[in-house]
Motif scaffolding. Structure first.
Motif, PDB file in Angstrom:
ATOM      1  N   LYS A 221      56.696  10.688  11.626  1.00 27.13           N
ATOM      2  CA  LYS A 221      57.195  10.193  10.339  1.00 27.13           C
ATOM      3  C   LYS A 221      56.945  11.192   9.207  1.00 27.13           C
ATOM      4  O   LYS A 221      56.696  10.823   8.070  1.00 27.13           O
ATOM      5  CB  LYS A 221      56.575   8.831  10.014  1.00 27.13           C
ATOM      6  CG  LYS A 221      56.907   7.769  11.047  1.00 27.13           C
ATOM      7  CD  LYS A 221      56.344   6.430  10.691  1.00 27.13           C
ATOM      8  CE  LYS A 221      56.542   5.330  11.669  1.00 27.13           C
ATOM      9  NZ  LYS A 221      57.342   5.404  12.790  1.00 27.13           N
ATOM     10  N   SER A 222      57.067  12.478   9.566  1.00 27.34           N
ATOM     11  CA  SER A 222      56.799  13.522   8.578  1.00 27.34           C
ATOM     12  C   SER A 222      58.052  14.021   7.877  1.00 27.34           C
ATOM     13  O   SER A 222      57.986  14.503   6.756  1.00 27.34           O
ATOM     14  CB  SER A 222      56.076  14.699   9.235  1.00 27.34           C
ATOM     15  OG  SER A 222      56.880  15.268  10.246  1.00 27.34           O
ATOM     16  N   SER A 223      59.201  13.930   8.549  1.00 21.68           N
ATOM     17  CA  SER A 223      60.433  14.401   7.926  1.00 21.68           C
ATOM     18  C   SER A 223      61.629  13.752   8.613  1.00 21.68           C
ATOM     19  O   SER A 223      61.664  13.614   9.827  1.00 21.68           O
ATOM     20  CB  SER A 223      60.540  15.924   8.045  1.00 21.68           C
ATOM     21  OG  SER A 223      61.795  16.362   7.570  1.00 21.68           O
ATOM     22  N   PHE A 224      62.593  13.376   7.793  1.00 27.25           N
ATOM     23  CA  PHE A 224      63.824  12.798   8.313  1.00 27.25           C
ATOM     24  C   PHE A 224      65.028  13.620   7.880  1.00 27.25           C
ATOM     25  O   PHE A 224      66.162  13.238   8.130  1.00 27.25           O
ATOM     26  CB  PHE A 224      63.975  11.337   7.851  1.00 27.25           C
ATOM     27  CG  PHE A 224      62.854  10.465   8.318  1.00 27.25           C
ATOM     28  CD1 PHE A 224      62.867   9.931   9.595  1.00 27.25           C
ATOM     29  CD2 PHE A 224      61.772  10.196   7.501  1.00 27.25           C
ATOM     30  CE1 PHE A 224      61.823   9.124  10.049  1.00 27.25           C
ATOM     31  CE2 PHE A 224      60.731   9.395   7.947  1.00 27.25           C
ATOM     32  CZ  PHE A 224      60.753   8.859   9.217  1.00 27.25           C
ATOM     33  N   HIS A 225      64.788  14.754   7.233  1.00 25.01           N
ATOM     34  CA  HIS A 225      65.865  15.553   6.660  1.00 25.01           C
ATOM     35  C   HIS A 225      66.871  16.005   7.729  1.00 25.01           C
ATOM     36  O   HIS A 225      68.074  15.849   7.564  1.00 25.01           O
ATOM     37  CB  HIS A 225      65.306  16.755   5.899  1.00 25.01           C
ATOM     38  CG  HIS A 225      66.359  17.620   5.307  1.00 25.01           C
ATOM     39  ND1 HIS A 225      67.101  17.234   4.211  1.00 25.01           N
ATOM     40  CD2 HIS A 225      66.821  18.837   5.669  1.00 25.01           C
ATOM     41  CE1 HIS A 225      67.978  18.189   3.929  1.00 25.01           C
ATOM     42  NE2 HIS A 225      67.822  19.173   4.797  1.00 25.01           N
TER      43      HIS A 225
ATOM     44  N   LEU B  23      62.706  17.901  16.012  1.00 19.46           N
ATOM     45  CA  LEU B  23      63.275  16.669  15.472  1.00 19.46           C
ATOM     46  C   LEU B  23      62.453  15.459  15.907  1.00 19.46           C
ATOM     47  O   LEU B  23      62.084  14.610  15.090  1.00 19.46           O
ATOM     48  CB  LEU B  23      64.729  16.524  15.941  1.00 19.46           C
ATOM     49  CG  LEU B  23      65.411  15.171  15.726  1.00 19.46           C
ATOM     50  CD1 LEU B  23      65.592  14.879  14.243  1.00 19.46           C
ATOM     51  CD2 LEU B  23      66.746  15.143  16.456  1.00 19.46           C
ATOM     52  N   TYR B  24      62.133  15.359  17.195  1.00 14.41           N
ATOM     53  CA  TYR B  24      61.361  14.224  17.695  1.00 14.41           C
ATOM     54  C   TYR B  24      59.926  14.252  17.181  1.00 14.41           C
ATOM     55  O   TYR B  24      59.362  13.196  16.870  1.00 14.41           O
ATOM     56  CB  TYR B  24      61.402  14.167  19.224  1.00 14.41           C
ATOM     57  CG  TYR B  24      62.739  13.713  19.728  1.00 14.41           C
ATOM     58  CD1 TYR B  24      63.034  12.366  19.864  1.00 14.41           C
ATOM     59  CD2 TYR B  24      63.738  14.633  20.035  1.00 14.41           C
ATOM     60  CE1 TYR B  24      64.276  11.936  20.303  1.00 14.41           C
ATOM     61  CE2 TYR B  24      64.981  14.221  20.465  1.00 14.41           C
ATOM     62  CZ  TYR B  24      65.254  12.880  20.590  1.00 14.41           C
ATOM     63  OH  TYR B  24      66.491  12.463  21.008  1.00 14.41           O
TER      64      TYR B  24
END
Length: 129
Positions: free
Chosen positions: A85-89, A78-79
């Protein structure tokens, strides 16, 4: 590494005080029995706890002193995703109270310090996976 002695620590979750207690336990074992060859951290270094900066500093101190390995946990990923800034899903689907903890942890850490940890999807030693 035939017959290696491992210490396994998991789910630190920004609790540097618990990490220090675990390390004292390892030191006590080594003083009374035998040297630990490798410390394996099995994921989830951050979130929930309130001492992320201290936790990361202590982890880097350990890495400088002895053989260590870091197995990637879901919170670690997650971190990595958020800092890169590759995934926020995954983050977008978290409950608000966990997002609050993640946001706090992100505000407290040096991103480079976290991203410099060499995570692996698995750890293999002798006949242990």
């Amino acid at each position: 590494m035939g017959n290696s002695k491992l210490a396994v620590i998991g789910d630190i979750h920004s609790n540097s005080l618990a990490l220090e207690a675990a390390l004292l336990s390892i030191a006590d074992y080594e003083a009374n029995f035998s040297t630990i060859d490798f410390i394996v951290f099995v994921g989830d270094l951050l979130t929930y706890g309130v001492r992320p900066r201290e936790t990361l500093c202590e982890l880097h101190r350990i890495v400088a002193l002895r053989p260590t390995a870091f197995v990637l946990g879901n919170h670690d990923q997650l971190y990595i995703d958020l800092l890169g800034k590759s995934s926020f899903h995954y983050y977008d689907n978290l409950p608000a109270w966990i997002k609050e903890s993640v946001d706090f942890n992100l505000s407290q850490i040096d991103p480079g310090l976290f991203l410099s940890i060499n995570f692996s999807p698995r750890f293999v030693c002798d006949d242990i996976l």
